[in-house]
Each structure stands twice: as structure tokens, then as C-alpha cells.
Design a protein around this motif. Structure first.
Motif, PDB file in Angstrom:
ATOM      1  N   LYS A  72     -33.309  28.195  46.606  1.00  7.91           N
ATOM      2  CA  LYS A  72     -34.398  28.873  47.055  1.00  7.91           C
ATOM      3  C   LYS A  72     -33.927  29.261  48.620  1.00  7.91           C
ATOM      4  O   LYS A  72     -32.946  28.701  49.289  1.00  7.91           O
ATOM      5  CB  LYS A  72     -35.676  28.027  47.168  1.00  7.91           C
ATOM      6  CG  LYS A  72     -36.044  27.745  45.746  1.00  7.91           C
ATOM      7  CD  LYS A  72     -37.425  26.896  45.747  1.00  7.91           C
ATOM      8  CE  LYS A  72     -37.893  26.506  44.368  1.00  7.91           C
ATOM      9  NZ  LYS A  72     -39.006  25.712  44.336  1.00  7.91           N
ATOM     10  N   PRO A  73     -34.434  30.582  49.078  1.00  8.66           N
ATOM     11  CA  PRO A  73     -34.121  30.785  50.554  1.00  8.66           C
ATOM     12  C   PRO A  73     -34.606  29.881  51.502  1.00  8.66           C
ATOM     13  O   PRO A  73     -35.713  29.131  51.266  1.00  8.66           O
ATOM     14  CB  PRO A  73     -34.930  32.168  50.593  1.00  8.66           C
ATOM     15  CG  PRO A  73     -35.201  32.463  49.274  1.00  8.66           C
ATOM     16  CD  PRO A  73     -35.327  31.297  48.506  1.00  8.66           C
ATOM     17  N   ILE A  74     -33.618  29.658  52.576  1.00  8.01           N
ATOM     18  CA  ILE A  74     -34.283  28.346  53.319  1.00  8.01           C
ATOM     19  C   ILE A  74     -35.178  29.022  54.353  1.00  8.01           C
ATOM     20  O   ILE A  74     -35.560  30.313  54.303  1.00  8.01           O
ATOM     21  CB  ILE A  74     -32.984  28.108  54.331  1.00  8.01           C
ATOM     22  CG1 ILE A  74     -32.552  29.347  55.159  1.00  8.01           C
ATOM     23  CG2 ILE A  74     -31.846  27.549  53.377  1.00  8.01           C
ATOM     24  CD1 ILE A  74     -31.349  29.036  56.138  1.00  8.01           C
ATOM     25  N   SER A  75     -36.048  28.140  55.072  1.00  8.55           N
ATOM     26  CA  SER A  75     -37.400  28.729  55.668  1.00  8.55           C
ATOM     27  C   SER A  75     -37.139  29.848  56.756  1.00  8.55           C
ATOM     28  O   SER A  75     -37.930  30.583  56.960  1.00  8.55           O
ATOM     29  CB  SER A  75     -37.816  27.560  56.261  1.00  8.55           C
ATOM     30  OG  SER A  75     -37.238  27.022  57.447  1.00  8.55           O
ATOM     31  N   SER A  76     -35.834  30.005  57.387  1.00  9.53           N
ATOM     32  CA  SER A  76     -35.602  31.134  58.193  1.00  9.53           C
ATOM     33  C   SER A  76     -35.426  32.526  57.700  1.00  9.53           C
ATOM     34  O   SER A  76     -35.416  33.505  58.322  1.00  9.53           O
ATOM     35  CB  SER A  76     -34.394  30.749  59.194  1.00  9.53           C
ATOM     36  OG  SER A  76     -33.270  30.645  58.330  1.00  9.53           O
ATOM     37  N   GLN A  77     -35.271  32.502  56.488  1.00  5.05           N
ATOM     38  CA  GLN A  77     -34.810  33.807  55.740  1.00  5.05           C
ATOM     39  C   GLN A  77     -36.338  34.580  55.402  1.00  5.05           C
ATOM     40  O   GLN A  77     -37.208  34.194  55.175  1.00  5.05           O
ATOM     41  CB  GLN A  77     -34.298  33.478  54.273  1.00  5.05           C
ATOM     42  CG  GLN A  77     -32.805  32.755  54.433  1.00  5.05           C
ATOM     43  CD  GLN A  77     -31.791  33.706  55.063  1.00  5.05           C
ATOM     44  OE1 GLN A  77     -31.489  34.632  54.347  1.00  5.05           O
ATOM     45  NE2 GLN A  77     -31.465  33.241  56.321  1.00  5.05           N
ATOM     46  N   ASP A  79     -36.964  36.422  53.052  1.00 10.93           N
ATOM     47  CA  ASP A  79     -37.404  36.350  51.490  1.00 10.93           C
ATOM     48  C   ASP A  79     -37.972  34.740  51.246  1.00 10.93           C
ATOM     49  O   ASP A  79     -37.928  34.479  49.979  1.00 10.93           O
ATOM     50  CB  ASP A  79     -36.608  36.886  50.655  1.00 10.93           C
ATOM     51  CG  ASP A  79     -35.236  36.181  50.726  1.00 10.93           C
ATOM     52  OD1 ASP A  79     -34.914  35.327  51.737  1.00 10.93           O
ATOM     53  OD2 ASP A  79     -34.469  36.582  49.728  1.00 10.93           O
ATOM     54  N   ALA A  80     -38.000  33.804  52.119  1.00 12.30           N
ATOM     55  CA  ALA A  80     -38.528  32.461  51.996  1.00 12.30           C
ATOM     56  C   ALA A  80     -39.812  32.352  51.192  1.00 12.30           C
ATOM     57  O   ALA A  80     -40.806  32.959  51.587  1.00 12.30           O
ATOM     58  CB  ALA A  80     -38.623  31.584  53.122  1.00 12.30           C
ATOM     59  N   GLY A  81     -39.844  31.502  50.262  1.00 16.91           N
ATOM     60  CA  GLY A  81     -41.067  31.555  49.191  1.00 16.91           C
ATOM     61  C   GLY A  81     -41.304  32.951  48.416  1.00 16.91           C
ATOM     62  O   GLY A  81     -42.364  32.788  47.896  1.00 16.91           O
ATOM     63  N   LYS A  82     -40.519  33.686  48.272  1.00 19.65           N
ATOM     64  CA  LYS A  82     -40.539  35.048  47.649  1.00 19.65           C
ATOM     65  C   LYS A  82     -39.610  35.051  46.547  1.00 19.65           C
ATOM     66  O   LYS A  82     -39.699  35.916  45.493  1.00 19.65           O
ATOM     67  CB  LYS A  82     -40.575  36.171  48.437  1.00 19.65           C
ATOM     68  CG  LYS A  82     -41.593  36.401  49.607  1.00 19.65           C
ATOM     69  CD  LYS A  82     -41.456  37.509  50.516  1.00 19.65           C
ATOM     70  CE  LYS A  82     -42.639  37.390  51.370  1.00 19.65           C
ATOM     71  NZ  LYS A  82     -42.302  38.742  52.584  1.00 19.65           N
ATOM     72  N   LYS A  83     -38.595  34.060  46.344  1.00 20.77           N
ATOM     73  CA  LYS A  83     -37.465  34.370  45.576  1.00 20.77           C
ATOM     74  C   LYS A  83     -37.018  33.080  44.894  1.00 20.77           C
ATOM     75  O   LYS A  83     -37.078  32.098  45.894  1.00 20.77           O
ATOM     76  CB  LYS A  83     -36.363  35.058  45.999  1.00 20.77           C
ATOM     77  CG  LYS A  83     -36.606  36.702  46.160  1.00 20.77           C
ATOM     78  CD  LYS A  83     -35.429  37.401  46.806  1.00 20.77           C
ATOM     79  CE  LYS A  83     -35.784  38.745  47.122  1.00 20.77           C
ATOM     80  NZ  LYS A  83     -34.438  39.319  47.752  1.00 20.77           N
ATOM     81  N   ILE A  84     -36.648  32.788  43.791  1.00 28.98           N
ATOM     82  CA  ILE A  84     -35.726  31.767  43.178  1.00 28.98           C
ATOM     83  C   ILE A  84     -34.544  32.510  42.470  1.00 28.98           C
ATOM     84  O   ILE A  84     -34.693  33.177  41.596  1.00 28.98           O
ATOM     85  CB  ILE A  84     -36.829  30.880  42.152  1.00 28.98           C
ATOM     86  CG1 ILE A  84     -37.897  30.401  42.809  1.00 28.98           C
ATOM     87  CG2 ILE A  84     -35.963  29.914  41.588  1.00 28.98           C
ATOM     88  CD1 ILE A  84     -38.919  29.904  41.840  1.00 28.98           C
ATOM     89  N   TYR A  85     -33.613  31.900  42.888  1.00 28.86           N
ATOM     90  CA  TYR A  85     -32.233  32.248  42.141  1.00 28.86           C
ATOM     91  C   TYR A  85     -31.696  31.211  41.405  1.00 28.86           C
ATOM     92  O   TYR A  85     -31.885  29.818  41.509  1.00 28.86           O
ATOM     93  CB  TYR A  85     -31.124  32.173  43.336  1.00 28.86           C
ATOM     94  CG  TYR A  85     -31.239  33.365  44.364  1.00 28.86           C
ATOM     95  CD1 TYR A  85     -30.802  34.709  44.280  1.00 28.86           C
ATOM     96  CD2 TYR A  85     -32.338  33.091  45.455  1.00 28.86           C
ATOM     97  CE1 TYR A  85     -31.119  35.451  45.398  1.00 28.86           C
ATOM     98  CE2 TYR A  85     -32.669  34.245  46.538  1.00 28.86           C
ATOM     99  CZ  TYR A  85     -31.980  35.475  46.419  1.00 28.86           C
ATOM    100  OH  TYR A  85     -32.297  36.231  47.233  1.00 28.86           O
TER     101      TYR A  85
END
Length: 261
Positions: A72-77, A79-85
Motif C-alpha cells: 500500500k502507498p505510504i502516508s506521504s504518497q 494515492d495513500a488510501g486509494k490503492k492496493i498493489y
């Protein structure tokens, strides 16, 4: 002149042999599926997490996929909270193609994944799913589990996509990795997970790779060392490798608590 009735048989044999060779070749290099679940809220994140943790990953393990990465994107990105890879490594294209039919017959998977599989149209578990199909570089034909330790929430898995302006320039960048750039990543302990060509995806022509670090400070220090490495200084000025990257798309991720990687 009489028609050659044996020609169709010969054609079939050639087709079979070529097909067999394709499978044999693909088994020498991993095939990677990189799924990106686009989500809109915490409820969707929980639905996807539950499906991956309780249904998909156990089913993949039962079908010969030993390790699966969920990030998952780290908090500073942005797209944090918007994507799961989800990174799924297959040993061959044959294994990848066989999986859907196996999942359809896997009652354990179907039961565990029921809330996700039969989600309502007005409460879907995701917005969209984006998929890229990759093939490992010859310079690193199999993925490698990271040696990074420590709390997963602090770890940084860096996923990069290098796009090229033309297919020829793309091939040159792949060559650059296979003929020396990969060695630099190993020499400097970047803990690389994979390097791969994109066979099908949205940003072609592009290659993708993933490195890993115990924390952001380590990540920054490693890239600083890379920028001054003598082998990199030698390669980056070579004429054949000029203008091979038109765009660098970098994603900073952390592993989910149930991720195998």
C-alpha cells in the motif's frame, strides 16, 4: 502438380514445436502479475484486504505460488488510501493461464471469498482493477524475497516504472539493466525484488522493478550512493544508453501485515 497432402500435418507439427518452445522459454523466467486495486474508502480497503488475506493468497499458495506481495502507498504518497498493489510471481506463463479455472473449482477459495465475489453492485469492493503482465529480465530471471527486517509499517518497497519514447530506446534500457545496471543494485544492497519487462499494461513501452529498504532514511541513503557509484557514472554516459527513459513513475509502498514479502 499434385497437392501435397502432408503439408497440413507438417504445419501442425511446426506449430506444436514452436508452442512447446514458447512454454519452455517462459519457464526460464518468471511471469509476474501486478494488480492494482483502486479503492475509494476504508470500507473497500477492508473488503479487498479480507479477500486477499483469507481467500486469494491461500488459494495461490495451494496452487504453487509460494510468495505473494501486497503493498500500500505510504502516508506521504498522493494515492495513500486509494490503492492496493498485489505482486504475484508465476514460474511460467502456463501456470498463470491455468489459475482462473483452478480458482473456479476451489471450494475453499469460493467460500472464503464469498463476500468479495458476490458483493452487491451498489456496494462494490473496489472502483477498478488495473493489471500489468510482466516477464522477468534475463539478468534476474527469478524474483527474490527481500532481506529487509523490522516493522512492516516502516519498510519501504519502491516500485519504479521507466517509460521510453520509442520501442528501440526501451530495448536499449532493458539492455542497460541486463548488462550492468542490475549488478549495481545488488552491489549496493538495494534488496531488489524483481526487474521485469511489461508484456501488457497501460504505460508501454516500459519496464518495472522493485527495491526494498527498512525505512525511508535507508532508501534515501542508498539512492545517494547509487548516484555517485563509479559503475553507474561509467554506464550513464555511454552513447547507446542516452535518452532511454522519458518518464520515471516512482511509487513508495509498505507491505500489508499479511503480505508474504
Amino acid at each position: 502438380m499434385k497437392p501435397n497432402k502432408s503439408l497440413p500435418i507438417i504445419a501442425v507439427l511446426i506449430y506444436f514445436l514452436l508452442g512447446f518452445d514458447l512454454y519452455a522459454q517462459s519457464s526460464k523466467q518468471d511471469i509476474y502479475e501486478l494488480r492494482t486495486y483502486h479503492i475509494e474508502n476504508k470500507d473497500q480497503e477492508n473488503q479487498v484486504d479480507n479477500y486477499l488475506k483469507n481467500a486469494l493468497l491461500p488459494a495461490l499458495h495451494r496452487n504453487g505460488v509460494g510468495k505473494v506481495g501486497v503493498f500500500k502507498p505510504i502516508s506521504s504518497q498522493p494515492d495513500a488510501g486509494k490503492k492496493i498493489y498485489v505482486f504475484i510471481p508465476y514460474k511460467s506463463m502456463k501456470q498463470y493461464l491455468a489459475l482462473p479455472s483452478k480458482l473456479e473449482k476451489d471450494n475453499i477459495y469460493l467460500e472464503a471469498g464469498n463476500p468479495y465475489i458476490y458483493a452487491s453492485h451498489n456496494n462494490p469492493p473496489f472502483k477498478r482493477i488495473e493489471t500489468a503482465l510482466l516477464q522477468a529480465f534475463t539478468g534476474m530471471p527469478r524474483f527474490k524475497e527481500s532481506n529487509v527486517t523490522g516493522a512492516k509499517k516502516n519498510q519501504v518497497y519502491e516500485l519504479r516504472s521507466y517509460e521510453a519514447a520509442t520501442e528501440r530506446l526501451y530495448r536499449q534500457k532493458v539492455k542497460m539493466f541486463n548488462e550492468g545496471e542490475i549488478e549495481i543494485f545488488f552491489k549496493l544492497d538495494f534488496n531488489p525484488v524483481f526487474f521485469a519487462e511489461t508484456l501488457a499494461g497501460a504505460q508501454m513501452p516500459n519496464l518495472m522493478y522493485m527495491t526494498s529498504f527498512p525505512n525511508m532514511e535507508s532508501r534515501d541513503a542508498h539512492w545517494k550512493a547509487f548516484g555517485t557509484d563509479p559503475d553507474w557514472d561509467r554506464m550513464k554516459v555511454m552513447e547507446e544508453y542516452q535518452n532511454t527513459v522519458s518518464r520515471n513513475d516512482t511509487r513508495l509502498l509498505y507491505p500489508a501485515d499479511y503480505s508474504d514479502l
